[in-house]
Write a protein that holds these residues in place. Structure first.
Motif, PDB file in Angstrom:
ATOM      1  N   LYS A  34       5.605  -3.374  -6.160  1.00  0.00           N
ATOM      2  CA  LYS A  34       5.588  -2.799  -4.812  1.00  0.00           C
ATOM      3  C   LYS A  34       6.167  -1.382  -4.828  1.00  0.00           C
ATOM      4  CE  LYS A  34       7.951  -3.097  -0.437  1.00  0.00           C
ATOM      5  NZ  LYS A  34       9.067  -3.711   0.245  1.00  0.00           N
ATOM      6  N   LYS A  36       6.334   0.704  -7.355  1.00  0.00           N
ATOM      7  CA  LYS A  36       5.407   1.599  -8.052  1.00  0.00           C
ATOM      8  C   LYS A  36       4.187   1.913  -7.185  1.00  0.00           C
ATOM      9  CE  LYS A  36       6.748   0.227 -12.643  1.00  0.00           C
ATOM     10  NZ  LYS A  36       6.832   1.284 -13.614  1.00  0.00           N
ATOM     11  N   THR A  37       3.721   0.935  -6.441  1.00  0.00           N
ATOM     12  CA  THR A  37       2.582   1.138  -5.546  1.00  0.00           C
ATOM     13  C   THR A  37       2.931   2.155  -4.460  1.00  0.00           C
ATOM     14  OG1 THR A  37       1.842  -1.129  -5.940  1.00  0.00           O
ATOM     15  CG2 THR A  37       0.929  -0.018  -4.025  1.00  0.00           C
ATOM     16  N   ILE A  56       3.056  -1.646   3.126  1.00  0.00           N
ATOM     17  CA  ILE A  56       2.939  -2.145   1.752  1.00  0.00           C
ATOM     18  C   ILE A  56       4.080  -3.126   1.511  1.00  0.00           C
ATOM     19  CG2 ILE A  56       2.997  -1.525  -0.690  1.00  0.00           C
ATOM     20  CD1 ILE A  56       1.676   1.119   0.086  1.00  0.00           C
ATOM     21  N   GLU A  83      -8.026   2.654   0.614  1.00  0.00           N
ATOM     22  CA  GLU A  83      -8.165   2.140  -0.746  1.00  0.00           C
ATOM     23  C   GLU A  83      -9.575   2.375  -1.302  1.00  0.00           C
ATOM     24  OE1 GLU A  83      -6.996   0.055  -4.256  1.00  0.00           O
ATOM     25  OE2 GLU A  83      -5.825   0.963  -2.674  1.00  0.00           O
ATOM     26  N   VAL A 105      -5.257   3.008  -4.728  1.00  0.00           N
ATOM     27  CA  VAL A 105      -3.817   2.933  -5.015  1.00  0.00           C
ATOM     28  C   VAL A 105      -3.466   1.602  -5.658  1.00  0.00           C
ATOM     29  CG1 VAL A 105      -1.535   2.914  -3.948  1.00  0.00           C
ATOM     30  CG2 VAL A 105      -3.256   4.524  -3.146  1.00  0.00           C
ATOM     31  N   PHE A 106      -3.858   0.511  -5.048  1.00  0.00           N
ATOM     32  CA  PHE A 106      -3.471  -0.823  -5.526  1.00  0.00           C
ATOM     33  C   PHE A 106      -4.131  -1.149  -6.863  1.00  0.00           C
ATOM     34  CE2 PHE A 106      -2.412  -1.024  -1.087  1.00  0.00           C
ATOM     35  CZ  PHE A 106      -1.269  -1.792  -1.064  1.00  0.00           C
ATOM     36  N   THR A 109      -2.577   1.056  -9.742  1.00  0.00           N
ATOM     37  CA  THR A 109      -1.190   0.686 -10.004  1.00  0.00           C
ATOM     38  C   THR A 109      -1.121  -0.664 -10.720  1.00  0.00           C
ATOM     39  OG1 THR A 109      -0.552   1.854  -7.990  1.00  0.00           O
ATOM     40  CG2 THR A 109       1.085   0.409  -8.976  1.00  0.00           C
TER      41      THR A 109
END
Length: 134
Positions: A34, A36-37, A56, A83, A105-106, A109
């Motif tokens: 989380k 890092k995301t 998030i 996203e 992003v997700f 990561t």
């Protein structure tokens, strides 16, 4: 040499402690993912997008198909647009003005985190065996 029953008892203790430790481990790794995301999201999504950053989250750890899992997700209703990207449409007739590229992003990561997760898993297993005398 220990008897077979002693070894079986030790292994059953290991299994009992492994479930609890694994559940904690998965939740801890989800918190790291989380974080890092969020870092990646702040780098890639420069425009103010409502409460995207606040949305998030990491979920509870749960059992899925025989193993533990924990999700990192965005609760924002527009998160999928950021996203995956979307079309820019104007008017009732739907004139397309352009397209916004996805930030992914997700996905990115999670792909970057795979190696770190594997290393952390190995360390956790070694500590678990060490702790239980194996």
């Amino acid at each position: 040499m220990e008897s077979f029953d002693d070894v079986c008892n030790e292994l059953s203790k290991l299994v009992d402690s492994a479930d609890i430790e694994t559940k904690k481990f998965v939740k801890k790794q989800a918190k790291i993912l989380k974080k890092k995301t969020l870092e990646v999201a702040k780098k890639r999504v420069k425009k103010k997008t409502g409460y995207y950053y606040k949305s998030i989250k990491d979920g509870k750890s749960y059992e899925f198909k025989g193993s533990f899992a924990c999700r990192v997700y965005s609760g924002a209703p527009h998160a999928h647009l950021i996203e995956e990207g979307h079309r820019i449409v104007k008017g009732k007739n739907g004139t397309e003005l352009g397209r916004v590229k996805g930030k992914f992003v997700f996905r990115d990561t999670a792909n970057e985190f795979k190696e770190e997760f594997e290393e952390n898993s190995q360390k956790m297993l070694e500590e678990l065996f060490e702790k239980n005398g194996f």
